[in-house]
Design an enzyme around this catalytic site. Structure first.
Site, PDB file in Angstrom:
ATOM      1  N   SER A  99     -23.351 -37.975  -9.972  1.00  0.00           N
ATOM      2  CA  SER A  99     -24.495 -38.527 -10.513  1.00  0.00           C
ATOM      3  C   SER A  99     -25.982 -38.017 -10.001  1.00  0.00           C
ATOM      4  O   SER A  99     -27.065 -38.072 -10.559  1.00  0.00           O
ATOM      5  CB  SER A  99     -24.266 -39.763 -10.380  1.00  0.00           C
ATOM      6  OG  SER A  99     -23.364 -40.055 -11.016  1.00  0.00           O
ATOM      7  N   HIS A 148     -21.351 -37.895  -1.081  1.00  0.00           N
ATOM      8  CA  HIS A 148     -22.000 -38.626  -0.640  1.00  0.00           C
ATOM      9  C   HIS A 148     -22.115 -38.112   1.112  1.00  0.00           C
ATOM     10  O   HIS A 148     -23.584 -38.846   1.195  1.00  0.00           O
ATOM     11  CB  HIS A 148     -21.844 -40.137  -0.422  1.00  0.00           C
ATOM     12  CG  HIS A 148     -22.077 -40.522  -1.828  1.00  0.00           C
ATOM     13  ND1 HIS A 148     -22.832 -41.275  -2.104  1.00  0.00           N
ATOM     14  CD2 HIS A 148     -21.146 -40.520  -2.198  1.00  0.00           C
ATOM     15  CE1 HIS A 148     -22.579 -42.062  -3.226  1.00  0.00           C
ATOM     16  NE2 HIS A 148     -21.670 -41.702  -3.632  1.00  0.00           N
ATOM     17  N   ASP A 166     -23.457 -35.739 -17.376  1.00  0.00           N
ATOM     18  CA  ASP A 166     -23.740 -35.816 -15.662  1.00  0.00           C
ATOM     19  C   ASP A 166     -23.008 -34.663 -14.969  1.00  0.00           C
ATOM     20  O   ASP A 166     -23.247 -33.979 -14.318  1.00  0.00           O
ATOM     21  CB  ASP A 166     -24.141 -37.032 -14.727  1.00  0.00           C
ATOM     22  CG  ASP A 166     -23.446 -37.931 -14.726  1.00  0.00           C
ATOM     23  OD1 ASP A 166     -22.596 -37.746 -14.971  1.00  0.00           O
ATOM     24  OD2 ASP A 166     -23.769 -38.988 -13.450  1.00  0.00           O
ATOM     25  N   ARG A 186     -26.125 -45.413  -2.532  1.00  0.00           N
ATOM     26  CA  ARG A 186     -25.578 -46.016  -1.586  1.00  0.00           C
ATOM     27  C   ARG A 186     -26.135 -46.284  -0.036  1.00  0.00           C
ATOM     28  O   ARG A 186     -25.332 -47.484   0.517  1.00  0.00           O
ATOM     29  CB  ARG A 186     -24.090 -45.566  -2.228  1.00  0.00           C
ATOM     30  CG  ARG A 186     -23.816 -45.619  -3.619  1.00  0.00           C
ATOM     31  CD  ARG A 186     -21.572 -45.488  -3.175  1.00  0.00           C
ATOM     32  NE  ARG A 186     -21.190 -45.337  -4.805  1.00  0.00           N
ATOM     33  CZ  ARG A 186     -20.920 -46.073  -5.659  1.00  0.00           C
ATOM     34  NH1 ARG A 186     -21.288 -47.538  -5.010  1.00  0.00           N
ATOM     35  NH2 ARG A 186     -20.748 -46.249  -6.479  1.00  0.00           N
ATOM     36  N   ARG A 211     -15.849 -48.094   1.218  1.00  0.00           N
ATOM     37  CA  ARG A 211     -16.590 -47.960   0.576  1.00  0.00           C
ATOM     38  C   ARG A 211     -17.801 -49.025  -0.850  1.00  0.00           C
ATOM     39  O   ARG A 211     -18.089 -49.153  -0.684  1.00  0.00           O
ATOM     40  CB  ARG A 211     -16.866 -46.334   0.247  1.00  0.00           C
ATOM     41  CG  ARG A 211     -16.102 -46.170  -0.960  1.00  0.00           C
ATOM     42  CD  ARG A 211     -15.865 -44.776  -1.522  1.00  0.00           C
ATOM     43  NE  ARG A 211     -16.847 -44.468  -2.209  1.00  0.00           N
ATOM     44  CZ  ARG A 211     -17.758 -43.236  -3.598  1.00  0.00           C
ATOM     45  NH1 ARG A 211     -17.094 -42.468  -2.819  1.00  0.00           N
ATOM     46  NH2 ARG A 211     -18.649 -44.518  -4.228  1.00  0.00           N
TER      47      ARG A 211
HETATM   48  O1  LIG Z   1     -21.233 -42.763  -5.818  1.00  0.00           O
HETATM   49  C1  LIG Z   1     -19.764 -43.202  -6.400  1.00  0.00           C
HETATM   50  O2  LIG Z   1     -19.742 -43.964  -7.384  1.00  0.00           O
HETATM   51  C2  LIG Z   1     -19.057 -41.637  -6.625  1.00  0.00           C
HETATM   52  O3  LIG Z   1     -18.848 -41.094  -5.278  1.00  0.00           O
HETATM   53  C3  LIG Z   1     -19.535 -40.468  -7.335  1.00  0.00           C
HETATM   54  O4  LIG Z   1     -20.073 -40.663  -8.938  1.00  0.00           O
HETATM   55  P1  LIG Z   1     -21.466 -40.758  -9.300  1.00  0.00           P
HETATM   56  O5  LIG Z   1     -21.601 -39.596  -9.489  1.00  0.00           O
HETATM   57  O6  LIG Z   1     -21.147 -41.145 -10.769  1.00  0.00           O
HETATM   58  O7  LIG Z   1     -22.318 -41.350  -9.484  1.00  0.00           O
HETATM   59 MN   LIG Z   2     -22.305 -39.408 -12.670  1.00  0.00          MN
HETATM   60 MN   LIG Z   3     -18.860 -41.066 -10.706  1.00  0.00          MN
END
Ligand SMILES: O=C(O)[C@H](O)COP(=O)(O)O
Ligand SMILES: [Mn+2]
Ligand SMILES: [Mn+2]
Length: 563
Positions: free
Chosen positions: A81, A140, A471, A289, A206
């Protein structure tokens, strides 16, 4: 471009009109893959998205959403994302956090920067704490980067190191946490042989410990704080490998949701609380996050939960997570400088913008879209609406999430005719896909499709234009596959469920009654990616994109057939 000649003014598009209402829909985690039983988008009833596909190749195409097309180090890196929305909003491809950290570690520049020098001051008398996601998912953080940082910290004088691990199972297979913890334990024991007092001090999954985002649920961060800083957790173990193995035995637990634990010595005392004089690094490069824990570690005034103790530490992020808030103020690697995003340009050129999602993806269509920048460019031109997400649940129990509410907000914004751009993120395919629950993900895809329909109906009513895209992939493939594409089975003969994103391309569809006749996708950019969408959207608002943007994907023909 010299700053003296810089102007926010965009040139008029020679053929496309201004003031159209453009609905911009991002389906989170919605890729295009071979139709089969593990492709939840295929299995689900998705008449709206299916009808858009019928417009191929003139008004429906695929765009690249992974690897180098979105600034990731290699073509094996799945999209995510952050990089996806960055590319969509910024219209250019930036080397992203993963790559920047790789380069800084490989060149050794990370150790020469202000951030490392700052934490280095604590190495003589204090403990270095490293907190972050322990996996090789690459979304991440990455284990190999943590390994290099441990080695570098030792070489630069760290004498006591504590690692606070967050188990993954979301960007990597569930169950892989055991192997990652074993690898880390092995590295730490080698450091111990060299005389460093190095240990894992705490852990947790997490999604339950530390890595909440967009202030959805502060109790997640508090659980982490209690374990990492206070050394308190409901589960106490003498080894992290044992902790992860034992906690995984509890029915219905998974790596993502492991409860918090602390490692204790033989007297039952936590081996690594964070105390005055220590240094702390949050090792994730991705921002969303990490912002909440960064606030807890950095802000003197903080009222989100009772921290009990606020130790005087030297804290640095792997990156700076929020450029606007300058959070954290110390960091090891400078983040990509994403500037002059399409959102900022459009606001300067009179385009009124509405953006909406629910909490868990709200920052995606605002913060990430605007180049990791929080807040409005101009509050008089923009309205951002956040619909509160359910918290404390896994989304397979509520696969509809708030998609219909988001669509209704978008519909109202479109029908109000107050905005030129109405932008949403529909989270379902992604958030439910991450649970690995195939049935629920099918429901999620169906609901996301219904939400798209609500928005497209509103576009129809106002004579507007739509752009529908995604995305990165997720819901279109829910199994781990071998080299030939065959599902991989576990030792019991069951398919291994894929909770992560994929490497698949994503759809991009344009249309609506307001789309100028003759507009169609160019044929000369077959490798176009998410970064090409910004220029495309600027055109649909009646402007030429800046010359350094990735090229537009559309052209305007006179409508005669192309022989
Ligand atoms: O943070 C998350 O939920 C996943 O590691 C990645 O998902 P996202 O990139 O769609 O937020
Ligand atoms: Mn995403
Ligand atoms: Mn995701």
């Amino acid at each position: 471009m010299g700053s003296s000649e810089f102007s926010w003014k965009l040139a008029d598009h020679p053929k496309l009109p201004k003031d159209k209402i453009v609905a911009l829909v991002v389906l989170d985690g919605w890729g295009e893959a071979t139709p089969n039983q593990y492709n939840c988008i295929h299995v689900a009833d998705t008449p709206t998205m299916d009808s858009l596909k019928k417009g191929a190749p003139e008004k429906w195409r695929l765009v690249r959403a992974h690897g180098k097309a979105v600034g990731l180090p290699t073509e094996d890196d799945m999209g995510n994302s952050e990089v996806g929305h960055n590319a969509l909003g910024a219209g250019r491809i930036y080397a992203q956090g993963a790559k920047l950290v790789d380069l800084a570690l490989a060149s050794g520049k990370i150790y020469e920067g202000e951030g490392f020098k700052y934490i280095n001051e604590s190495f003589e008398t204090g403990t270095l704490h490293l907190i972050g996601l322990l996996s090789d998912g690459g979304v991440h953080s990455r284990l190999d980067q943590l390994q290099l940082l441990l080695k570098g910290a030792f070489e630069h004088g760290a004498k006591r190191i504590r690692v606070h691990v967050l188990t993954d199972g979301r960007d990597v297979l569930d169950g892989s946490s055991v192997g990652f913890v074993e690898t880390l334990e092995n590295d730490l024991s080698r450091l111990r042989e060299k005389g460093v007092d190095a240990q894992i001090a705490s852990g947790g999954g997490r999604m339950y410990v530390t890595m909440d985002r967009y202030e959805n649920d502060w109790s997640v961060v508090k659980r982490g704080w209690d374990a990492q800083v206070l050394g308190e957790a409901p589960h106490k173990f003498s080894s992290a490998v044992e902790a992860v193995k034992k906690l995984r035995e509890v029915p219905n637990t998974s790596d993502q949701y492991l409860p918090p634990f602390v490692i204790v010595d033989k007297n039952g005392k936590a081996v690594g609380p964070i105390v005055d004089g220590d240094a702390v690094v949050t090792i994730n490069y991705r921002a969303d996050r990490m912002v909440m824990i960064a606030k807890a570690l950095e802000y003197e005034n903080f009222d989100k939960f009772d921290r009990v103790r606020f130790p005087k530490i030297r804290y640095a992020g792997m990156l700076q997570y929020d450029g606007e808030l300058k959070l954290p103020s110390h960091y090891l690697v400078s983040p990509p400088e994403i500037e002059r995003t399409s959102g900022e340009y459009l606001v300067h050129n009179g385009v009124r913008t509405f953006a909406c999602s629910e909490t868990v993806k709200f920052g995606h269509v605002t913060f990430f879209w605007n180049g990791n920048r929080s807040g409005y460019f101009n509050p008089e031109m923009e309205e951002y609406v956040e619909i509160p997400s359910d918290s404390g649940i896994t989304f397979n129990v509520q696969p509809k999430m708030k998609a219909l509410e988001i669509a209704e907000k978008a519909r109202d914004a479109i029908l109000s005719r107050k905005f030129h751009q109405v932008r949403v993120n529909l989270p379902n395919g992604d958030m439910v896909g991450h649970t690995g629950d195939i049935e629920a993900t099918v429901v999620a895809c169906k609901v996301a499709d219904e939400a798209v329909k609500t928005i497209l109906d509103a576009v129809e009513q106002v004579g507007g234009v739509y752009v529908v895209t995604a995305d990165h992939g997720n819901a279109e493939d829910m199994v781990k596959r071998g080299k030939k594409g065959e599902p991989i089975l576990d030792k019991n003969g069951n398919v291994q469920i894929l909770t992560s994103h994929t490497l698949e391309p994503v759809p991009l569809a344009i249309g609506g009654p307001g789309l100028t006749p003759g507009v169609r996708f160019r044929k000369d950019l077959p490798d176009g990616g998410l970064a090409n969408v910004a220029a495309t959207v600027m055109n649909l608002h009646g402007f030429e994109a800046p010359s350094d943007y990735e090229p537009t994907l559309i052209e305007v023909t006179d409508g005669s057939p192309d022989f």
